[in-house]
Scaffold this motif. Structure first.
Motif, PDB file in Angstrom:
ATOM      1  N   PHE A 196       0.827  -1.208   0.000  1.00  0.00           N
ATOM      2  CA  PHE A 196       0.000   0.000   0.000  1.00  0.00           C
ATOM      3  C   PHE A 196       0.862   1.260   0.000  1.00  0.00           C
ATOM      4  N   TYR A 197       2.009   1.201   0.650  1.00  0.00           N
ATOM      5  CA  TYR A 197       2.938   2.332   0.618  1.00  0.00           C
ATOM      6  C   TYR A 197       3.393   2.600  -0.811  1.00  0.00           C
ATOM      7  N   LYS A 198       3.778   1.545  -1.514  1.00  0.00           N
ATOM      8  CA  LYS A 198       4.225   1.726  -2.892  1.00  0.00           C
ATOM      9  C   LYS A 198       3.086   2.254  -3.769  1.00  0.00           C
ATOM     10  N   LEU A 199       1.886   1.744  -3.562  1.00  0.00           N
ATOM     11  CA  LEU A 199       0.742   2.185  -4.368  1.00  0.00           C
ATOM     12  C   LEU A 199       0.425   3.653  -4.135  1.00  0.00           C
ATOM     13  N   THR A 200       0.385   4.071  -2.880  1.00  0.00           N
ATOM     14  CA  THR A 200       0.016   5.464  -2.613  1.00  0.00           C
ATOM     15  C   THR A 200       1.120   6.420  -3.058  1.00  0.00           C
ATOM     16  N   MET A 201       2.392   5.989  -2.986  1.00  0.00           N
ATOM     17  CA  MET A 201       3.467   6.833  -3.485  1.00  0.00           C
ATOM     18  C   MET A 201       3.375   6.984  -4.997  1.00  0.00           C
ATOM     19  N   ASP A 202       2.935   5.947  -5.678  1.00  0.00           N
ATOM     20  CA  ASP A 202       2.835   6.003  -7.139  1.00  0.00           C
ATOM     21  C   ASP A 202       1.661   6.847  -7.616  1.00  0.00           C
ATOM     22  N   PHE A 203       0.550   6.852  -6.866  1.00  0.00           N
ATOM     23  CA  PHE A 203      -0.677   7.464  -7.390  1.00  0.00           C
ATOM     24  C   PHE A 203      -1.241   8.598  -6.540  1.00  0.00           C
ATOM     25  N   GLY A 204      -1.164   8.509  -5.231  1.00  0.00           N
ATOM     26  CA  GLY A 204      -1.865   9.450  -4.357  1.00  0.00           C
ATOM     27  C   GLY A 204      -2.955   8.716  -3.611  1.00  0.00           C
ATOM     28  N   ASP A 205      -4.183   9.208  -3.681  1.00  0.00           N
ATOM     29  CA  ASP A 205      -5.312   8.504  -3.080  1.00  0.00           C
ATOM     30  C   ASP A 205      -5.508   7.162  -3.783  1.00  0.00           C
ATOM     31  N   ILE A 206      -5.811   6.133  -3.014  1.00  0.00           N
ATOM     32  CA  ILE A 206      -6.018   4.789  -3.571  1.00  0.00           C
ATOM     33  C   ILE A 206      -7.091   4.071  -2.767  1.00  0.00           C
ATOM     34  N   PRO A 207      -7.677   2.998  -3.314  1.00  0.00           N
ATOM     35  CA  PRO A 207      -8.541   2.147  -2.496  1.00  0.00           C
ATOM     36  C   PRO A 207      -7.723   1.490  -1.388  1.00  0.00           C
ATOM     37  N   TYR A 208      -8.136   1.676  -0.143  1.00  0.00           N
ATOM     38  CA  TYR A 208      -7.403   1.100   0.983  1.00  0.00           C
ATOM     39  C   TYR A 208      -8.368   0.404   1.951  1.00  0.00           C
ATOM     40  N   SER A 209      -9.107   1.170   2.742  1.00  0.00           N
ATOM     41  CA  SER A 209      -9.986   0.543   3.733  1.00  0.00           C
ATOM     42  C   SER A 209     -11.118  -0.233   3.074  1.00  0.00           C
ATOM     43  N   ASP A 210     -11.484   0.144   1.864  1.00  0.00           N
ATOM     44  CA  ASP A 210     -12.584  -0.513   1.147  1.00  0.00           C
ATOM     45  C   ASP A 210     -12.077  -1.553   0.143  1.00  0.00           C
ATOM     46  N   ALA A 211     -10.761  -1.727   0.066  1.00  0.00           N
ATOM     47  CA  ALA A 211     -10.159  -2.604  -0.952  1.00  0.00           C
ATOM     48  C   ALA A 211     -10.113  -4.051  -0.485  1.00  0.00           C
ATOM     49  N   LEU A 212      -9.923  -4.967  -1.449  1.00  0.00           N
ATOM     50  CA  LEU A 212      -9.704  -6.394  -1.186  1.00  0.00           C
ATOM     51  C   LEU A 212     -10.904  -7.041  -0.505  1.00  0.00           C
ATOM     52  N   LYS A 213     -12.098  -6.564  -0.851  1.00  0.00           N
ATOM     53  CA  LYS A 213     -13.321  -7.109  -0.266  1.00  0.00           C
ATOM     54  C   LYS A 213     -14.232  -7.702  -1.340  1.00  0.00           C
ATOM     55  N   GLY A 214     -13.648  -8.055  -2.477  1.00  0.00           N
ATOM     56  CA  GLY A 214     -14.447  -8.660  -3.535  1.00  0.00           C
ATOM     57  C   GLY A 214     -15.044  -9.984  -3.111  1.00  0.00           C
ATOM     58  N   GLU A 215     -14.261 -10.803  -2.428  1.00  0.00           N
ATOM     59  CA  GLU A 215     -14.753 -12.102  -1.989  1.00  0.00           C
ATOM     60  C   GLU A 215     -15.583 -12.001  -0.713  1.00  0.00           C
ATOM     61  N   SER A 216     -15.094 -11.243   0.257  1.00  0.00           N
ATOM     62  CA  SER A 216     -15.754 -11.215   1.562  1.00  0.00           C
ATOM     63  C   SER A 216     -17.033 -10.398   1.575  1.00  0.00           C
ATOM     64  N   ALA A 217     -17.109  -9.356   0.735  1.00  0.00           N
ATOM     65  CA  ALA A 217     -18.276  -8.481   0.777  1.00  0.00           C
ATOM     66  C   ALA A 217     -18.849  -8.175  -0.600  1.00  0.00           C
ATOM     67  N   SER A 218     -18.385  -8.883  -1.632  1.00  0.00           N
ATOM     68  CA  SER A 218     -18.830  -8.653  -3.015  1.00  0.00           C
ATOM     69  C   SER A 218     -18.699  -7.181  -3.411  1.00  0.00           C
ATOM     70  N   ASN A 219     -17.634  -6.542  -2.901  1.00  0.00           N
ATOM     71  CA  ASN A 219     -17.388  -5.135  -3.216  1.00  0.00           C
ATOM     72  C   ASN A 219     -16.315  -5.074  -4.292  1.00  0.00           C
ATOM     73  N   PHE A 220     -16.755  -4.843  -5.517  1.00  0.00           N
ATOM     74  CA  PHE A 220     -15.829  -4.817  -6.650  1.00  0.00           C
ATOM     75  C   PHE A 220     -15.528  -3.393  -7.125  1.00  0.00           C
ATOM     76  N   LYS A 221     -16.100  -2.409  -6.443  1.00  0.00           N
ATOM     77  CA  LYS A 221     -15.865  -1.010  -6.805  1.00  0.00           C
ATOM     78  C   LYS A 221     -15.544  -0.222  -5.534  1.00  0.00           C
ATOM     79  N   PRO A 222     -14.331  -0.418  -4.995  1.00  0.00           N
ATOM     80  CA  PRO A 222     -13.982   0.228  -3.732  1.00  0.00           C
ATOM     81  C   PRO A 222     -13.815   1.734  -3.860  1.00  0.00           C
ATOM     82  N   THR A 223     -14.206   2.427  -2.807  1.00  0.00           N
ATOM     83  CA  THR A 223     -13.964   3.867  -2.754  1.00  0.00           C
ATOM     84  C   THR A 223     -12.494   4.125  -2.472  1.00  0.00           C
ATOM     85  N   TYR A 224     -12.078   5.349  -2.696  1.00  0.00           N
ATOM     86  CA  TYR A 224     -10.688   5.739  -2.500  1.00  0.00           C
ATOM     87  C   TYR A 224     -10.519   6.429  -1.153  1.00  0.00           C
TER      88      TYR A 224
END
Length: 433
Positions: free
Chosen positions: A57-85
């Motif tokens: 996540f450090y590398k991702l945020t350094m590369d882009f800025g705001d990124i999906p973090y707290s809402d990310a990686l929940k496709g399987e557990s919560a069927s969330n395929f469009k995480p907020t940033y």
């Protein structure tokens, strides 16, 4: 640090475009690792999972800025395929908390077992040292800020230094050692581009020659003309590189004329070469030196600085064995007395930061975290990187096309909130503002 002569390299010319969210692929594996550690009551794996999460996540945020973090990686557990940033500040706050938790878990479970550990062979104390050094790296990244998520950066830094284990030598480096076997060899081994069209960048060569830095011999070859003239290995006039901002044809012509150095052959002819460092003792010591300069901690910044340089020499002496005689303790001591290298209390704050920045940059040649070395240059301004007139150094990558296609509403909201709708590489993100 490198110039390509068999075609235009977009990174060399700072023609950055859209980056990649591929690190989320690794993060899905990390998520499974943490889930299994909870299921099997194996806390050490959870701690390492939290460390890996923070790293990616450090590398991702350094590369882009705001990124999906707290809402990310929940496709399987919560069927969330469009995480907020999340905002970049929230991401930094989160990853620092995860590293804190990782260190605490290992502290509280000192007898836990890690099987198959190819980095530290199951040594939890060494993992804690790496995790805590990584916390210092992130806090120093934020040197332009006073607080992150309500936490005072300097105070948190001092607390870690005063109460947690840190690396004590190169033996504690967080590094990957390569083996001469399929899928475990050095990543540039047998690289055709290194063997043909890749040459040393003239600005990197000039930096080392101006400082009379013998680590140059371990990283670059003499120019063909210098070798033909039988110049000594330690003759700094025997090394030169291509100007990274001239045309590809001009760079090729210089190389063809025998006036450009290549990367040392070990980088593409040795299956094991040297380990790839995620974060090592020399970097940690330079971070500590800078913290003293900034008044975050008390201590001897000169000692931290010189220890870092000596450890960097020792690393090259160990793995660039053909040049070990030029990289001894005596050679390091001589180097530390050179103009532009020597460190003393009489230097100004800016001069100290310049020396620290340069010494942090030099060992990153063909090492991991290539963009983090670049971001360090952006952070303190040293060393200065060559770029064509009228070209602005980029601060970030643009968001991937996949996000624009699959997560349109959320990525557009992030672009608007950060950059007024302009997803450009010239836009500074929160950490640089």
């Amino acid at each position: 640090m490198l110039v390509e002569t068999d075609g235009e390299n977009t990174y060399q010319w700072y023609k950055w475009d859209r980056g990649s969210f591929d690190y989320y692929d690794q993060l899905r594996d990390v998520t499974k690792m943490i889930e299994l550690s909870n299921t099997n009551s194996e806390p050490a794996y959870k701690a390492l999972g939290l460390f890996f999460r923070a790293h990616y996540f450090y590398k991702l945020t350094m590369d882009f800025g705001d990124i999906p973090y707290s809402d990310a990686l929940k496709g399987e557990s919560a069927s969330n395929f469009k995480p907020t940033y999340d905002t970049q500040e929230k991401v930094f706050t989160g990853i620092l908390n995860e590293l804190d938790s990782a260190n605490t878990i290992l502290k509280q479970n000192s007898s836990a077992i890690i099987s198959g550990d190819i980095v530290y062979n199951g040594n939890l104390t060494k993992w804690r040292k790496l995790i805590n050094a990584y916390r210092l790296r992130i806090l120093m990244t934020l040197s332009g800020k006073t607080t992150v998520g309500g936490t005072n950066i300097a105070s948190k830094f001092a607390s870690i230094v005063n109460s947690e284990p840190l690396m004590a030598s190169n033996d504690d480096n967080g590094q990957m050692v390569f083996l001469d076997q399929a899928d475990n060899r050095y990543p540039y081994y047998n690289s055709s581009s290194f063997g043909s069209g890749m040459y040393m960048d003239g600005t990197y060569i000039s930096l080392l020659t101006s400082l009379k830095d013998p680590r140059l011999f371990a990283k670059a070859t003499q120019t063909p003309n210098a070798a033909t003239a039988a110049k000594a290995i330690n003759d700094f006039t025997a090394y030169d590189g291509c100007d990274p901002i001239i045309s590809v044809s001009d760079a090729y012509a210089k190389a063809l004329a025998g006036n450009s150095s290549k990367p040392q052959t070990r980088y593409y002819k040795s299956a094991t070469n040297e380990p790839m460092i995620l974060l090592g003792y020399p970097e940690q010591q330079l971070i500590l030196a800078e913290a003293v300069v900034r008044g975050w901690i008390t201590g001897d910044d000169k000692s931290y600085y010189e220890t870092a340089v000596k450890a960097s020499f020792k690393f090259d002496e160990t793995y660039a064995t053909d040049f070990s005689s030029y990289l001894s303790v005596d050679a390091a001591n001589t180097y530390l007395s050179e103009n532009g290298v020597s460190y003393s209390s009489s230097l100004s704050t800016d001069q100290k930061l310049q020396r620290i920045g340069v010494q942090k940059y030099i060992p990153t040649f063909l090492q991991g975290n290539m963009w983090l070395a670049y971001y360090e240059c952006l952070r303190i301004g040293y060393p200065q990187l060559a770029h064509a007139s009228g070209t602005t150094l980029p601060y970030r990558f643009m968001y991937p096309n996949s996000e624009l296609t699959n997560n349109t509403t959320n990525v557009q909201a992030a672009i608007t909130s950060q950059f007024g709708g302009n997803d450009a590489i010239s836009q500074k993100t929160w950490w640089l503002k």
